[in-house]
Enzyme design. Sequence first.
Site, short mmCIF file in Angstrom:
data_model
loop_
_atom_site.label_atom_id
_atom_site.label_comp_id
_atom_site.label_asym_id
_atom_site.label_seq_id
_atom_site.Cartn_x
_atom_site.Cartn_y
_atom_site.Cartn_z
N SER A 144 0.82 -1.22 0.00
CA SER A 144 0.00 0.00 0.00
C SER A 144 0.85 1.26 0.00
O SER A 144 0.35 2.33 -0.32
CB SER A 144 -0.83 0.07 1.28
OG SER A 144 -1.76 -0.93 1.33
N GLU A 177 -3.12 -0.10 -9.35
CA GLU A 177 -2.07 0.91 -9.55
C GLU A 177 -0.74 0.20 -9.75
O GLU A 177 -0.46 -0.81 -9.12
CB GLU A 177 -1.92 1.79 -8.30
CG GLU A 177 -2.95 2.87 -8.19
CD GLU A 177 -2.70 3.74 -6.95
OE1 GLU A 177 -2.73 4.96 -7.07
OE2 GLU A 177 -2.49 3.17 -5.88
N ASN A 185 -3.84 6.06 -2.22
CA ASN A 185 -3.52 6.04 -0.79
C ASN A 185 -2.92 7.35 -0.29
O ASN A 185 -3.11 7.72 0.87
CB ASN A 185 -2.57 4.89 -0.46
CG ASN A 185 -3.32 3.59 -0.40
OD1 ASN A 185 -4.55 3.59 -0.43
ND2 ASN A 185 -2.61 2.49 -0.33
C1 LIG Z 1 -5.37 0.53 1.78
C2 LIG Z 1 -5.03 0.39 0.34
O1 LIG Z 1 -3.88 0.11 0.00
C3 LIG Z 1 -5.98 0.68 -0.75
C4 LIG Z 1 -7.44 0.39 -0.52
O2 LIG Z 1 -7.91 -0.64 -0.90
S1 LIG Z 1 -8.31 1.59 0.24
C5 LIG Z 1 -9.97 0.96 0.23
C6 LIG Z 1 -10.64 1.20 -1.12
N1 LIG Z 1 -11.97 0.71 -1.04
C7 LIG Z 1 -13.02 1.51 -0.80
O3 LIG Z 1 -12.90 2.73 -0.69
C8 LIG Z 1 -14.33 0.81 -0.64
C9 LIG Z 1 -15.47 1.75 -0.38
N2 LIG Z 1 -16.70 1.00 -0.29
C10 LIG Z 1 -17.39 0.58 -1.41
O4 LIG Z 1 -16.99 0.81 -2.55
C11 LIG Z 1 -18.67 -0.15 -1.17
O5 LIG Z 1 -19.10 0.13 0.15
C12 LIG Z 1 -18.53 -1.71 -1.37
C13 LIG Z 1 -18.30 -2.04 -2.85
C14 LIG Z 1 -17.41 -2.30 -0.52
C15 LIG Z 1 -19.82 -2.38 -0.89
O6 LIG Z 1 -20.87 -1.78 -1.52
P1 LIG Z 1 -22.20 -1.34 -0.73
O7 LIG Z 1 -23.17 -0.83 -1.72
O8 LIG Z 1 -21.74 -0.43 0.37
O9 LIG Z 1 -22.68 -2.67 -0.01
P2 LIG Z 1 -23.35 -3.96 -0.62
O10 LIG Z 1 -24.76 -3.67 -1.04
O11 LIG Z 1 -23.10 -5.02 0.40
O12 LIG Z 1 -22.47 -4.30 -1.90
C16 LIG Z 1 -22.72 -3.81 -3.22
C17 LIG Z 1 -22.52 -4.93 -4.20
O13 LIG Z 1 -21.16 -5.35 -4.14
C18 LIG Z 1 -21.09 -6.76 -3.93
N3 LIG Z 1 -19.91 -7.04 -3.11
C19 LIG Z 1 -19.46 -6.33 -2.05
N4 LIG Z 1 -18.34 -6.90 -1.57
C20 LIG Z 1 -18.09 -7.97 -2.34
C21 LIG Z 1 -17.08 -8.95 -2.34
N5 LIG Z 1 -16.09 -8.95 -1.43
N6 LIG Z 1 -17.12 -9.92 -3.28
C22 LIG Z 1 -18.10 -9.95 -4.20
N7 LIG Z 1 -19.10 -9.05 -4.26
C23 LIG Z 1 -19.10 -8.08 -3.33
C24 LIG Z 1 -22.37 -7.10 -3.20
O14 LIG Z 1 -22.75 -8.44 -3.39
C25 LIG Z 1 -23.37 -6.14 -3.82
O15 LIG Z 1 -23.88 -6.70 -5.01
P3 LIG Z 1 -25.34 -6.25 -5.55
O16 LIG Z 1 -25.13 -4.89 -6.12
O17 LIG Z 1 -25.64 -7.25 -6.57
O18 LIG Z 1 -26.25 -6.29 -4.37
N1 LIG Z 2 -6.41 -3.93 3.54
C1 LIG Z 2 -6.46 -3.18 2.45
O1 LIG Z 2 -7.46 -2.48 2.22
C2 LIG Z 2 -5.33 -3.19 1.48
C3 LIG Z 2 -4.10 -3.73 1.80
N2 LIG Z 2 -3.08 -3.71 0.88
C4 LIG Z 2 -1.78 -4.29 1.18
O2 LIG Z 2 -1.87 -5.70 0.98
C5 LIG Z 2 -1.03 -6.38 1.94
C6 LIG Z 2 -1.88 -7.34 2.75
O3 LIG Z 2 -2.90 -6.63 3.41
P1 LIG Z 2 -4.20 -7.34 3.99
O4 LIG Z 2 -4.59 -8.46 3.09
O5 LIG Z 2 -5.16 -6.28 4.33
O6 LIG Z 2 -3.61 -7.95 5.35
P2 LIG Z 2 -4.19 -9.14 6.26
O7 LIG Z 2 -3.68 -8.88 7.63
O8 LIG Z 2 -5.66 -9.28 6.04
O9 LIG Z 2 -3.50 -10.44 5.64
C7 LIG Z 2 -2.11 -10.66 5.63
C8 LIG Z 2 -1.91 -12.18 5.56
O10 LIG Z 2 -0.53 -12.44 5.30
C9 LIG Z 2 -0.17 -13.57 6.07
N3 LIG Z 2 1.30 -13.56 6.21
C10 LIG Z 2 2.05 -12.72 6.97
N4 LIG Z 2 3.36 -13.02 6.81
C11 LIG Z 2 3.42 -14.05 5.92
C12 LIG Z 2 4.48 -14.80 5.32
N5 LIG Z 2 5.77 -14.53 5.60
N6 LIG Z 2 4.17 -15.79 4.45
C13 LIG Z 2 2.89 -16.07 4.13
N7 LIG Z 2 1.84 -15.40 4.66
C14 LIG Z 2 2.11 -14.39 5.52
C15 LIG Z 2 -0.94 -13.42 7.37
O11 LIG Z 2 -1.05 -14.65 8.05
C16 LIG Z 2 -2.28 -12.89 6.86
O12 LIG Z 2 -3.19 -13.93 6.58
C17 LIG Z 2 -0.33 -5.28 2.76
O13 LIG Z 2 0.89 -4.98 2.15
C18 LIG Z 2 -1.31 -4.11 2.63
O14 LIG Z 2 -0.69 -2.87 2.82
C19 LIG Z 2 -3.25 -3.20 -0.39
C20 LIG Z 2 -4.46 -2.71 -0.77
C21 LIG Z 2 -5.58 -2.61 0.16
#
Ligand SMILES: CC(=O)CC(=O)SCCNC(=O)CCNC(=O)[C@H](O)C(C)(C)COP(=O)(O)OP(=O)(O)OC[C@H]1O[C@@H](n2cnc3c(N)ncnc32)[C@H](O)[C@@H]1OP(=O)(O)O
Ligand SMILES: NC(=O)C1=CN([C@@H]2O[C@H](COP(=O)(O)OP(=O)(O)OC[C@H]3O[C@@H](n4cnc5c(N)ncnc54)[C@H](O)[C@@H]3O)[C@@H](O)[C@H]2O)C=CC1
Length: 279
Positions: A144, A177, A185
């Site tokens: 991330s 990305e 992010n």
């Molecule tokens: C940290 C990082 O490195 C980067 C990141 O990832 S940051 C996080 C980025 N993600 C976001 O910002 C997510 C924001 N949230 C959303 O986009 C939406 O809330 C969501 C898509 C997660 C869920 O959507 P929602 O409308 O709130 O809820 P919900 O009605 O349960 O889901 C919508 C649809 O998606 C589907 N869905 C949701 N999660 C699913 C999953 N894991 N697998 C399959 N389908 C899924 C549902 O089945 C539902 O389908 P229908 O339209 O047919 O009913």
């Molecule tokens: N959570 C999020 O929304 C997002 C996370 N990421 C990135 O993806 C990566 C994973 O994040 P998450 O899936 O959220 O974490 P998580 O905590 O849900 O899962 C991590 C998994 O890796 C396993 N693990 C740790 N060390 C290991 C090793 N040496 N060998 C094999 N398995 C190992 C753990 O047991 C755990 O099941 C991180 O780098 C995170 O920054 C990227 C995009 C979105």
Amino acid sequence: MAFVTRQFIRSLSSSAALHAAIKHVTIIGGGLMGAGIAQVAASTGHSVVLVDTSEDILKKSAKGIESSLKRVAKKKFAEKPEDGEAFIQKILKNISTSTDAASVVQGTDLVVEAIVENLKVKQDLFGALDKAAPEHTIFASNTSSLPIADIASSTARLDRFGGLHFFNPVPMMKLVEDTPGFIVNRLLVPYMLEAVRLHERGHGSKEDIDVAMKLGAGYPMGPFELLDYVGLDTSKFIIDGWHEKDPDNPLFAPSPLLNKLVAEGKLGKKTGEGFYKHK
Ligand SMILES: CC(=O)CC(=O)SCCNC(=O)CCNC(=O)[C@H](O)C(C)(C)COP(=O)(O)OP(=O)(O)OC[C@H]1O[C@@H](n2cnc3c(N)ncnc32)[C@H](O)[C@@H]1OP(=O)(O)O
Ligand SMILES: NC(=O)C1=CN([C@@H]2O[C@H](COP(=O)(O)OP(=O)(O)OC[C@H]3O[C@@H](n4cnc5c(N)ncnc54)[C@H](O)[C@@H]3O)[C@@H](O)[C@H]2O)C=CC1
């Protein structure tokens, strides 16, 4: 290329040349992201092995993949639900699991790493895999926030190492990305932390802040809901890493409340409690 859409990836992976080159994919880490990446790789016809540290974790990953596929199938086969089960089974057949990464990568074309967001742990993993994987194997990290060059420095395959940053939930989010992007992010994480600071200063309850962003900005989740969805540990790893590199940037300042919840093991949806309680 800073980022590519999932559609682009799909069109790439359906091109004959690439499909011939990448048949077998190893996903390391079966958590939130790894399970989702395994699901989409298997859905595009790749042979996938999902690796984690224990069979118990892998059982949970497999259950998560199956329930996500059920949601996809319910929509895709609304008119003909009996075809949905065959669709699910066909994709599940493409996925196996293992706790032995070094032996799995001996026969793999692409490794996608999705383990904990910690540079040293990622470097150690890739250093070991570099010795075990064949020369042609491409390595990618789903990190991330960490620079890809820093992770890749533990290997001797810098020309076959990239960033492949998916979004959560992987089966639904259409963006991937590529290094050196990290646009999402860089904007999203300071925004979420700013919401926590607003709450820490007593300017709004988490519920009010979430409702405000959903109704006023049209976001599908409020910042506290999203922090719980991403994982508070992962969010903390990201902000701490950036803070270490750029300690004077107030956008990257650590949050006492986030740190407290992580210390208490309240990591969000995945542990049943974070800012909110989850069923
Ligand atoms: C940290 C990082 O490195 C980067 C990141 O990832 S940051 C996080 C980025 N993600 C976001 O910002 C997510 C924001 N949230 C959303 O986009 C939406 O809330 C969501 C898509 C997660 C869920 O959507 P929602 O409308 O709130 O809820 P919900 O009605 O349960 O889901 C919508 C649809 O998606 C589907 N869905 C949701 N999660 C699913 C999953 N894991 N697998 C399959 N389908 C899924 C549902 O089945 C539902 O389908 P229908 O339209 O047919 O009913
Ligand atoms: N959570 C999020 O929304 C997002 C996370 N990421 C990135 O993806 C990566 C994973 O994040 P998450 O899936 O959220 O974490 P998580 O905590 O849900 O899962 C991590 C998994 O890796 C396993 N693990 C740790 N060390 C290991 C090793 N040496 N060998 C094999 N398995 C190992 C753990 O047991 C755990 O099941 C991180 O780098 C995170 O920054 C990227 C995009 C979105």
